[in-house]
Design a protein around this motif. Sequence first.
Motif, PDB file in Angstrom:
ATOM      1  N   UNK A  20       0.817  -0.977   0.012  1.00 24.86           N
ATOM      2  CA  UNK A  20       0.019  -0.235   0.024  1.00 24.86           C
ATOM      3  C   UNK A  20       0.872   1.252   0.009  1.00 24.86           C
ATOM      4  N   UNK A  21       1.679   1.055   0.799  1.00 21.93           N
ATOM      5  CA  UNK A  21       2.861   2.572   1.022  1.00 21.93           C
ATOM      6  C   UNK A  21       3.438   2.715  -0.411  1.00 21.93           C
ATOM      7  N   UNK A  22       3.822   1.692  -1.100  1.00 20.52           N
ATOM      8  CA  UNK A  22       4.352   1.757  -2.608  1.00 20.52           C
ATOM      9  C   UNK A  22       3.285   2.036  -3.448  1.00 20.52           C
ATOM     10  N   UNK A  23       2.166   1.711  -3.237  1.00 21.28           N
ATOM     11  CA  UNK A  23       1.258   1.952  -4.342  1.00 21.28           C
ATOM     12  C   UNK A  23       1.245   0.911  -5.466  1.00 21.28           C
ATOM     13  N   UNK A  24       1.432  -0.452  -4.917  1.00 28.98           N
ATOM     14  CA  UNK A  24       1.717  -1.535  -5.699  1.00 28.98           C
ATOM     15  C   UNK A  24       1.034  -2.850  -5.164  1.00 28.98           C
ATOM     16  N   UNK A  25      -0.314  -2.484  -5.010  1.00 28.64           N
ATOM     17  CA  UNK A  25      -1.312  -3.585  -4.469  1.00 28.64           C
ATOM     18  C   UNK A  25      -1.307  -4.679  -5.407  1.00 28.64           C
ATOM     19  N   UNK A  26      -1.653  -4.288  -6.744  1.00 28.27           N
ATOM     20  CA  UNK A  26      -1.749  -5.419  -7.747  1.00 28.27           C
ATOM     21  C   UNK A  26      -0.426  -6.055  -7.912  1.00 28.27           C
ATOM     22  N   UNK A  27       0.660  -5.476  -8.022  1.00 23.60           N
ATOM     23  CA  UNK A  27       2.126  -6.138  -8.361  1.00 23.60           C
ATOM     24  C   UNK A  27       2.264  -7.029  -7.024  1.00 23.60           C
ATOM     25  N   UNK A  28       2.142  -6.627  -6.018  1.00 22.03           N
ATOM     26  CA  UNK A  28       2.419  -7.672  -4.678  1.00 22.03           C
ATOM     27  C   UNK A  28       1.527  -8.888  -4.806  1.00 22.03           C
ATOM     28  N   UNK A  29       0.253  -8.463  -5.149  1.00 23.47           N
ATOM     29  CA  UNK A  29      -0.740  -9.491  -5.330  1.00 23.47           C
ATOM     30  C   UNK A  29      -0.108 -10.814  -6.315  1.00 23.47           C
ATOM     31  N   UNK A  30       0.375 -10.192  -7.559  1.00 23.87           N
ATOM     32  CA  UNK A  30       0.822 -11.100  -8.301  1.00 23.87           C
ATOM     33  C   UNK A  30       2.162 -11.628  -7.999  1.00 23.87           C
ATOM     34  N   UNK A  51      18.737 -27.840   5.589  1.00 22.38           N
ATOM     35  CA  UNK A  51      19.559 -26.848   6.642  1.00 22.38           C
ATOM     36  C   UNK A  51      20.849 -26.313   5.772  1.00 22.38           C
ATOM     37  N   UNK A  52      21.418 -26.999   5.021  1.00 16.66           N
ATOM     38  CA  UNK A  52      22.549 -26.419   3.978  1.00 16.66           C
ATOM     39  C   UNK A  52      22.403 -24.863   3.212  1.00 16.66           C
ATOM     40  N   UNK A  53      21.054 -24.808   2.951  1.00 17.89           N
ATOM     41  CA  UNK A  53      20.713 -23.598   1.958  1.00 17.89           C
ATOM     42  C   UNK A  53      20.678 -22.647   2.768  1.00 17.89           C
ATOM     43  N   UNK A  54      21.441 -21.440   2.139  1.00 21.30           N
ATOM     44  CA  UNK A  54      21.614 -20.198   2.777  1.00 21.30           C
ATOM     45  C   UNK A  54      19.884 -19.408   2.733  1.00 21.30           C
ATOM     46  N   UNK A  55      19.778 -18.803   3.958  1.00 24.21           N
ATOM     47  CA  UNK A  55      18.641 -18.295   3.697  1.00 24.21           C
ATOM     48  C   UNK A  55      18.321 -17.059   2.644  1.00 24.21           C
ATOM     49  N   UNK A  56      19.226 -16.569   2.266  1.00 30.01           N
ATOM     50  CA  UNK A  56      19.157 -15.708   0.874  1.00 30.01           C
ATOM     51  C   UNK A  56      19.029 -16.356  -0.274  1.00 30.01           C
ATOM     52  N   UNK A  57      19.653 -17.494  -0.303  1.00 27.85           N
ATOM     53  CA  UNK A  57      19.142 -18.521  -1.475  1.00 27.85           C
ATOM     54  C   UNK A  57      17.957 -19.035  -1.555  1.00 27.85           C
ATOM     55  N   UNK A  58      17.291 -19.326  -0.150  1.00 24.40           N
ATOM     56  CA  UNK A  58      15.872 -19.609  -0.057  1.00 24.40           C
ATOM     57  C   UNK A  58      14.769 -18.700  -0.729  1.00 24.40           C
ATOM     58  N   UNK A  59      15.291 -17.417  -0.239  1.00 25.06           N
ATOM     59  CA  UNK A  59      14.362 -16.370  -0.748  1.00 25.06           C
ATOM     60  C   UNK A  59      14.444 -16.431  -2.140  1.00 25.06           C
ATOM     61  N   UNK A  60      15.636 -16.287  -2.943  1.00 27.11           N
ATOM     62  CA  UNK A  60      15.920 -16.530  -4.414  1.00 27.11           C
ATOM     63  C   UNK A  60      15.178 -17.549  -5.052  1.00 27.11           C
ATOM     64  N   UNK A  61      14.960 -18.464  -4.336  1.00 22.15           N
ATOM     65  CA  UNK A  61      14.232 -19.606  -4.868  1.00 22.15           C
ATOM     66  C   UNK A  61      12.962 -19.374  -5.455  1.00 22.15           C
ATOM     67  N   UNK A  62      12.035 -18.624  -4.462  1.00 27.29           N
ATOM     68  CA  UNK A  62      10.786 -18.448  -4.430  1.00 27.29           C
ATOM     69  C   UNK A  62      10.330 -17.224  -4.994  1.00 27.29           C
ATOM     70  N   UNK A  63      11.558 -16.162  -5.162  1.00 22.02           N
ATOM     71  CA  UNK A  63      11.220 -15.060  -5.825  1.00 22.02           C
ATOM     72  C   UNK A  63      10.706 -15.007  -7.437  1.00 22.02           C
ATOM     73  N   UNK A  64       9.786 -14.363  -7.540  1.00 20.40           N
ATOM     74  CA  UNK A  64       9.229 -14.257  -9.180  1.00 20.40           C
ATOM     75  C   UNK A  64      10.250 -13.356  -9.882  1.00 20.40           C
ATOM     76  N   UNK A  65      10.632 -13.732 -11.098  1.00 20.29           N
ATOM     77  CA  UNK A  65      11.340 -12.927 -11.972  1.00 20.29           C
ATOM     78  C   UNK A  65      10.797 -11.305 -12.083  1.00 20.29           C
ATOM     79  N   UNK A  66      11.838 -10.630 -12.152  1.00 27.84           N
ATOM     80  CA  UNK A  66      11.773  -9.121 -12.054  1.00 27.84           C
ATOM     81  C   UNK A  66      11.030  -8.362 -10.955  1.00 27.84           C
ATOM     82  N   UNK A  67      10.815  -9.086  -9.956  1.00 28.34           N
ATOM     83  CA  UNK A  67       9.984  -8.278  -8.576  1.00 28.34           C
ATOM     84  C   UNK A  67      11.045  -7.344  -8.068  1.00 28.34           C
ATOM     85  N   UNK A  68      10.354  -6.440  -7.246  1.00 26.55           N
ATOM     86  CA  UNK A  68      11.021  -5.301  -6.748  1.00 26.55           C
ATOM     87  C   UNK A  68      11.997  -5.599  -5.595  1.00 26.55           C
ATOM     88  N   UNK A  69      12.747  -4.588  -5.280  1.00 24.36           N
ATOM     89  CA  UNK A  69      13.713  -4.826  -4.176  1.00 24.36           C
ATOM     90  C   UNK A  69      12.908  -5.201  -2.735  1.00 24.36           C
TER      91      UNK A  69
END
Length: 175
Positions: A20-30, A51-69
């Motif tokens: 809401x703060x970013x004015x990106x409700x539809x983008x976040x929904x997707x 347990x051997x997977x780094x947390x940043x790698x875990x986030x990267x696995x589920x991140x959609x392509x082109x999502x914002x920072x």
Amino acid sequence: MSLALTLARPYARAAFALARQAGALPAWSAALATSARIAADPRIAALVAHPGLERAEAAGLVAPPGCDATFLQFLDVLAENDRIALLPEIAGQYEQLRAEAERVVRAKVTSAAPLSDEEKAKIEQALRRRFDADVALELAVDPELIGGAVIDAGDVVIDGSIRSKLARLETALTH
């Protein structure tokens, strides 16, 4: 109430506030919907839980392509707290918060046969009047209803199916 829903609630609220703060409700929904689908895959869930997977790698696995920072940072927080598996619940609760904020009632209409455009418009108009809000229809077909339809709009269920009327008639005749 399930533990997963309880744990997901603060994350869904945080995601909604950020979007809401970013004015990106539809983008976040997707983005949440995509991440939730990825996280729900049993193969990805097993990788994320390793347990051997780094947390940043875990986030990267589920991140959609082109999502914002900001969305990536949100996923990093989930990964740091071992909450990636909650993404489906978070996405669902986020959508509820968004619908409330945008005054949209989501209604699932299950009919025995496909609805015509005129029938869809009449149902949508009737629900708009009843809820005094915009309506987003999700349509489904279930031939087992025999005829009529079932409308599920959150806390309100309207069952106008022939199957249910026959069941009520059977109950009345047997008692």
